[in-house]
Design a protein around this motif. Structure first.
Motif, short mmCIF file in Angstrom:
data_model
loop_
_atom_site.label_atom_id
_atom_site.label_comp_id
_atom_site.label_asym_id
_atom_site.label_seq_id
_atom_site.Cartn_x
_atom_site.Cartn_y
_atom_site.Cartn_z
N VAL A 125 0.83 -1.19 0.00
CA VAL A 125 0.00 0.00 0.00
C VAL A 125 0.88 1.25 0.00
O VAL A 125 1.92 1.30 0.66
CB VAL A 125 -0.96 0.01 1.20
CG1 VAL A 125 -0.21 0.10 2.51
CG2 VAL A 125 -1.98 1.13 1.07
N VAL A 126 0.45 2.23 -0.76
CA VAL A 126 1.11 3.53 -0.80
C VAL A 126 0.28 4.55 -0.02
O VAL A 126 0.80 5.29 0.82
CB VAL A 126 1.28 4.00 -2.26
CG1 VAL A 126 1.84 5.41 -2.29
CG2 VAL A 126 2.17 3.04 -3.02
N ALA A 127 -1.03 4.56 -0.31
CA ALA A 127 -1.93 5.50 0.35
C ALA A 127 -3.35 4.98 0.19
O ALA A 127 -3.64 4.19 -0.72
CB ALA A 127 -1.81 6.90 -0.26
N ARG A 128 -4.22 5.43 1.08
CA ARG A 128 -5.64 5.07 0.94
C ARG A 128 -6.48 6.22 1.48
O ARG A 128 -6.02 7.03 2.28
CB ARG A 128 -5.98 3.76 1.64
CG ARG A 128 -5.69 3.71 3.12
CD ARG A 128 -6.12 2.38 3.74
NE ARG A 128 -5.82 2.35 5.15
CZ ARG A 128 -4.83 1.64 5.68
NH1 ARG A 128 -4.07 0.89 4.90
NH2 ARG A 128 -4.62 1.67 6.98
N ILE A 129 -7.73 6.26 1.01
CA ILE A 129 -8.65 7.31 1.43
C ILE A 129 -10.05 6.73 1.51
O ILE A 129 -10.44 5.90 0.68
CB ILE A 129 -8.61 8.50 0.43
CG1 ILE A 129 -9.47 9.65 0.92
CG2 ILE A 129 -9.02 8.06 -0.97
CD1 ILE A 129 -9.25 10.95 0.11
N HIS A 130 -10.80 7.13 2.54
CA HIS A 130 -12.19 6.71 2.63
C HIS A 130 -13.01 7.65 1.78
O HIS A 130 -12.94 8.88 1.96
CB HIS A 130 -12.69 6.73 4.07
CG HIS A 130 -14.04 6.09 4.21
ND1 HIS A 130 -15.20 6.76 3.94
CD2 HIS A 130 -14.39 4.81 4.53
CE1 HIS A 130 -16.23 5.94 4.10
NE2 HIS A 130 -15.76 4.75 4.47
N TYR B 33 -4.47 7.67 4.75
CA TYR B 33 -3.33 6.96 5.32
C TYR B 33 -2.23 6.96 4.27
O TYR B 33 -2.50 6.83 3.07
CB TYR B 33 -3.71 5.51 5.68
CG TYR B 33 -2.50 4.63 5.90
CD1 TYR B 33 -1.95 3.90 4.86
CD2 TYR B 33 -1.89 4.55 7.15
CE1 TYR B 33 -0.84 3.10 5.04
CE2 TYR B 33 -0.77 3.76 7.35
CZ TYR B 33 -0.25 3.03 6.28
OH TYR B 33 0.87 2.26 6.47
N TYR B 34 -0.98 7.12 4.75
CA TYR B 34 0.16 7.08 3.85
C TYR B 34 1.23 6.15 4.40
O TYR B 34 1.48 6.11 5.61
CB TYR B 34 0.78 8.48 3.68
CG TYR B 34 -0.14 9.47 3.03
CD1 TYR B 34 -0.95 10.31 3.78
CD2 TYR B 34 -0.18 9.57 1.64
CE1 TYR B 34 -1.80 11.22 3.18
CE2 TYR B 34 -1.02 10.48 1.02
CZ TYR B 34 -1.82 11.30 1.80
OH TYR B 34 -2.66 12.20 1.19
N ALA B 35 1.88 5.43 3.51
CA ALA B 35 3.05 4.66 3.90
C ALA B 35 4.15 5.64 4.30
O ALA B 35 4.23 6.76 3.76
CB ALA B 35 3.51 3.78 2.74
#
Length: 123
Positions: free
Chosen positions: A47-52, A59-61
């Motif tokens: 994972v690099v990043a995620r967003i709801h 969230y960021y690595a």
């Protein structure tokens, strides 16, 4: 069935920028987490990043904090990954993925994937 199509990859020199886009279709509602993952040759897909999508929490690595920004455009049904200060170690195939709900921490939580877009950073 959620369908995801990535675009925006390419070749850039170290220190440069790219913006990746992920066009999503077939999504029902906003209770989804959209993630960007990357996979370099011979390495795991991480994972690099995620967003709801609905709430907007991100969230960021650690390796990309302060350099990458994930965002979404509800009207366009598109998620973006702005990548600045790129480094050769950012070279990878970047994938967009979607996970329904909130338990979306692991790669296995994501049932929907795009085909990926290549990002290459030269030194």
């Amino acid at each position: 069935q959620v369908q995801l199509v990535e675009s925006g990859g390419g070749l850039v020199q170290a220190g440069g920028s790219l913006r990746l886009s992920c066009a999503a279709s077939g999504r029902s509602g906003s209770n989804y987490v959209m993630g960007w993952f990357r996979q370099a040759p011979g390495k795991e897909r991480d994972v690099v990043a995620r967003i709801h999508w609905g709430i907007g929490t991100t969230y960021y690595a650690e390796s990309v904090k302060g350099r990458f920004t994930i965002s979404r455009d509800n009207a366009m049904n598109t998620v973006y990954l702005q990548m600045n200060s790129l480094r050769p170690e950012d070279t990878a195939v970047y994938y967009c993925a979607a996970c329904s709900g909130f338990v979306c921490y692991a790669r296995s939580n994501y049932p929907y994937w795009g085909r990926g877009t290549q990002v290459s950073v030269s030194s």
